[in-house]
Design a protein around this motif. Structure first.
Motif, short mmCIF file in Angstrom:
data_model
loop_
_atom_site.label_atom_id
_atom_site.label_comp_id
_atom_site.label_asym_id
_atom_site.label_seq_id
_atom_site.Cartn_x
_atom_site.Cartn_y
_atom_site.Cartn_z
N TYR A 206 0.83 -1.21 0.00
CA TYR A 206 0.00 0.00 0.00
C TYR A 206 0.86 1.26 0.00
O TYR A 206 0.52 2.26 -0.66
CB TYR A 206 -0.93 0.00 1.22
N LYS A 207 1.97 1.24 0.69
CA LYS A 207 2.82 2.43 0.78
C LYS A 207 3.40 2.82 -0.56
O LYS A 207 3.60 4.00 -0.84
CB LYS A 207 3.93 2.20 1.80
N LYS A 208 3.68 1.84 -1.43
CA LYS A 208 4.21 2.14 -2.75
C LYS A 208 3.14 2.73 -3.67
O LYS A 208 3.45 3.42 -4.65
CB LYS A 208 4.82 0.88 -3.39
N LEU A 209 1.87 2.43 -3.36
CA LEU A 209 0.76 2.93 -4.17
C LEU A 209 0.10 4.16 -3.57
O LEU A 209 -0.86 4.70 -4.14
CB LEU A 209 -0.29 1.83 -4.34
N LYS A 210 0.60 4.62 -2.44
CA LYS A 210 -0.05 5.67 -1.65
C LYS A 210 -0.39 6.91 -2.47
O LYS A 210 -1.47 7.49 -2.34
CB LYS A 210 0.85 6.05 -0.48
N ASP A 211 0.51 7.34 -3.34
CA ASP A 211 0.30 8.57 -4.12
C ASP A 211 -0.75 8.42 -5.21
O ASP A 211 -1.18 9.42 -5.80
CB ASP A 211 1.62 9.01 -4.76
N PHE A 212 -1.18 7.20 -5.48
CA PHE A 212 -2.10 6.95 -6.59
C PHE A 212 -3.52 6.65 -6.13
O PHE A 212 -4.41 6.42 -6.95
CB PHE A 212 -1.59 5.80 -7.46
N PHE A 213 -3.74 6.64 -4.83
CA PHE A 213 -5.08 6.34 -4.29
C PHE A 213 -5.95 7.59 -4.23
O PHE A 213 -5.46 8.68 -3.93
CB PHE A 213 -4.98 5.75 -2.89
N VAL A 214 -7.25 7.40 -4.46
CA VAL A 214 -8.20 8.46 -4.17
C VAL A 214 -8.52 8.39 -2.68
O VAL A 214 -8.16 7.44 -1.99
CB VAL A 214 -9.51 8.29 -4.99
N LYS A 215 -9.19 9.40 -2.17
CA LYS A 215 -9.55 9.40 -0.75
C LYS A 215 -10.57 8.31 -0.51
O LYS A 215 -11.65 8.29 -1.07
CB LYS A 215 -10.12 10.76 -0.36
N ASN A 216 -10.20 7.38 0.36
CA ASN A 216 -11.03 6.20 0.55
C ASN A 216 -10.79 5.65 1.95
O ASN A 216 -9.66 5.40 2.35
CB ASN A 216 -10.65 5.14 -0.52
N ASP A 217 -11.87 5.47 2.71
CA ASP A 217 -11.74 5.02 4.09
C ASP A 217 -11.09 3.64 4.19
O ASP A 217 -10.29 3.39 5.10
CB ASP A 217 -13.12 4.97 4.77
N ILE A 218 -11.44 2.74 3.28
CA ILE A 218 -10.87 1.40 3.33
C ILE A 218 -9.37 1.42 3.10
O ILE A 218 -8.59 0.79 3.83
CB ILE A 218 -11.57 0.48 2.31
N ILE A 219 -8.91 2.20 2.10
CA ILE A 219 -7.48 2.32 1.85
C ILE A 219 -6.77 2.93 3.05
O ILE A 219 -5.70 2.47 3.47
CB ILE A 219 -7.22 3.18 0.59
N GLN A 220 -7.37 3.94 3.65
CA GLN A 220 -6.76 4.58 4.82
C GLN A 220 -6.61 3.59 5.97
O GLN A 220 -5.60 3.61 6.69
CB GLN A 220 -7.61 5.78 5.26
N ASN A 221 -7.59 2.73 6.15
CA ASN A 221 -7.50 1.74 7.23
C ASN A 221 -6.39 0.72 6.97
O ASN A 221 -5.73 0.27 7.92
CB ASN A 221 -8.84 1.03 7.39
N PHE A 222 -6.18 0.37 5.70
CA PHE A 222 -5.05 -0.52 5.38
C PHE A 222 -3.73 0.21 5.64
O PHE A 222 -2.79 -0.38 6.22
CB PHE A 222 -5.12 -0.96 3.93
N LEU A 223 -3.62 1.47 5.22
CA LEU A 223 -2.38 2.23 5.42
C LEU A 223 -2.06 2.39 6.91
O LEU A 223 -0.90 2.41 7.32
CB LEU A 223 -2.50 3.59 4.75
N LYS A 224 -3.10 2.50 7.71
CA LYS A 224 -2.91 2.70 9.16
C LYS A 224 -2.74 1.37 9.92
O LYS A 224 -2.54 1.38 11.13
CB LYS A 224 -4.10 3.47 9.75
N GLY A 225 -2.85 0.25 9.18
CA GLY A 225 -2.67 -1.05 9.81
C GLY A 225 -3.87 -1.52 10.61
O GLY A 225 -3.75 -2.44 11.42
N LYS A 226 -5.05 -0.94 10.38
CA LYS A 226 -6.24 -1.33 11.15
C LYS A 226 -6.81 -2.67 10.67
O LYS A 226 -7.53 -3.33 11.41
CB LYS A 226 -7.32 -0.24 11.04
N TYR A 227 -6.50 -3.03 9.44
CA TYR A 227 -6.95 -4.32 8.91
C TYR A 227 -5.81 -5.35 8.96
O TYR A 227 -5.88 -6.39 8.41
CB TYR A 227 -7.47 -4.19 7.48
#
Length: 449
Positions: A428-449
């Motif tokens: 996810y960190k390598k794709l971080k700059d290409f994501f739209v604002k999305n709660d699910i992606i943010q939860n993966f980036l924050k390690g909640k999932y």
């Protein structure tokens, strides 16, 4: 009571029992298969499934070591006749269609609970496992083919390492799933099976299909998985995995003379998801049935070479399941297509909608090109790195199959008859700059999932 009366009562009881047996068997159709039905010694009834999916009932009757009977698919009511013999606990039968033509063979053995064995067609190029249990009376109503299938999430420790996995039990005791050490952040795939005694043998491989370890164990009455983890170097760890979530499985099955199909998919408490995945599976299933019916209708009477000629299967492989998301792939396979196909299974359980690529990637980001480039950088590690045809095939692939994993987005090629399906998981960190604002992606980036 005098001796004369005792003899009279004994004779009366003996004659009554004989009359009862004759009356009971006289109404049994399989007796018509024997030249001398009155010599039949027993009649037994069985119910079970082919490959733990297609419901069948079997009636067998015995005269000495000779056995005759019939087998019927419960949903289609298609019937075949069985002729063979039993030696000790071994059973050998030939299968005939209503025209008297041999359509297959069955070899099996009697067990404490019934009969188990292998069925093969007349050309010995197609086979199925058959398991049936003895019942008191003939069964007329099919069971639900998903009643012993499931999808479960687990957490546990292997040594000092925390791990989690998703396991899915499909037909014929087959197990698939995913496994990840939480401190090593790379998902591995699980494949395995269960034996007659409910022992489970699971093999763990990485994305390059290289063995990473094995899990061998049993499930207890609370669905805990007590196992030994065996590393590739032979070192063993005793471990216990505790269930977190347990999903039931939706299932559809059908079989007749020439055709069979089965469909398996997870069912959640989310009605929107359940409706979406069921509609997807029903749509595919409808296309299969239409194709099968059109092909079979070209012949008014099927012939042995058509026995189980048309087969179709659909199933899922889940990588992520939590209260917000279910993600993986849906797979579709049929005997008349060259390779299996797949469809993304990415569903937002909170919004009740399928997750598409536009929902997670910016419009100016070409994830297909990015995934291909990322895969090329890993090619030096690949077993087929020196295979020119493999490299050429890889260059034609679009990597449109994608789903979420704990550590990143999984991208995959189509299926190839030799190379299978190739995949890459990009963090996810390598794709971080290409994501739209999305709660699910943010939860993966924050390690909640």
């Amino acid at each position: 009571m005098n001796l004369k009366n005792i003899v009279f009562i004994a004779c009366f009881l003996a004659n009554s029992l004989t009359l009862f047996a004759q009356t009971f068997w006289t109404g049994e159709p399989v007796l018509g298969l024997f030249e001398k039905p009155e010599k039949v010694e027993w009649v037994k009834y069985y119910k079970g499934r082919f490959d733990d999916m297609n419901d069948v009932v079997i009636t067998l009757a015995g005269e000495g070591k000779n056995i005759k009977g019939e087998m019927q698919y419960l949903r289609s009511k298609t019937t075949f006749y069985l002729v063979g013999e039993v030696k000790k606990n071994k059973l050998i039968l030939q299968e005939y269609d209503p025209e008297g033509l041999i359509t297959g063979y069955f070899k099996g053995e009697y067990t404490e609970w019934g009969i188990r064995g292998e069925w093969q067609n007349v050309d010995n190029n197609l086979g199925s496992k058959l398991r049936v249990e003895e019942v008191k009376n003939r069964v007329e109503v099919p069971s639900y083919c998903g009643d012993n299938k499931w999808v479960r999430t687990y957490t546990g420790n292997i040594g000092k390492d925390k791990a989690k996995m998703i396991l899915q039990k499909n037909g014929a005791g087959k197990i698939i799933g995913s496994f990840i050490f939480l401190n090593k952040t790379n998902t591995r795939k699980i494949k395995g099976y269960s034996d007659t005694f409910d022992n489970y043998y699971l093999t763990i491989k990485d994305e390059m299909n290289r063995p990473q370890g094995k899990l061998e164990g049993i499930f207890d009455d609370k669905n805990k998985f007590n196992a030994n983890y065996i590393k590739t170097n032979g070192k063993e760890f005793t471990c216990t995995f505790h269930p977190n979530a347990d999903l039931s499985v939706g299932c559809q099955e059908y079989a007749d003379y020439a055709t069979s199909y089965d469909v398996l998919y997870p069912k959640t408490r989310n009605e929107a998801f359940n409706q979406w995945i069921e509609e997807t599976m029903v749509k595919w299933n409808g296309k299969c049935k239409k194709y099968m019916n059109e092909l079979v209708s070209m012949r008014q009477t099927p012939v042995p070479s058509m026995r189980q000629m048309l087969r179709a299967h659909a199933w899922t492989d889940i990588d992520v399941y939590n209260e917000d998301l279910i993600s993986g792939q849906m797979y579709f396979s049929s005997s008349w297509t060259k390779n299996p196909t797949s469809q993304n299974l990415n569903f937002n359980l909170k919004s009740g909608k399928e997750i598409l690529s536009k929902d997670i990637f910016k419009s100016d980001f070409d994830y297909v090109v990015y995934a291909k480039k990322y895969m090329k950088n890993r090619m030096l590690q690949h077993a087929y790195a020196e295979d020119v045809k493999f490299v050429e095939w890889m260059n034609t692939q679009q990597f449109e199959a994608f789903n979420f994993r704990s550590e990143g987005i999984y991208f995959a090629t189509d299926f190839h008859p030799l190379y299978g399906r190739q995949s890459v998981t990009i963090p996810y960190k390598k794709l971080k700059d290409f994501f739209v604002k999305n709660d699910i992606i943010q939860n993966f980036l924050k390690g909640k999932y």
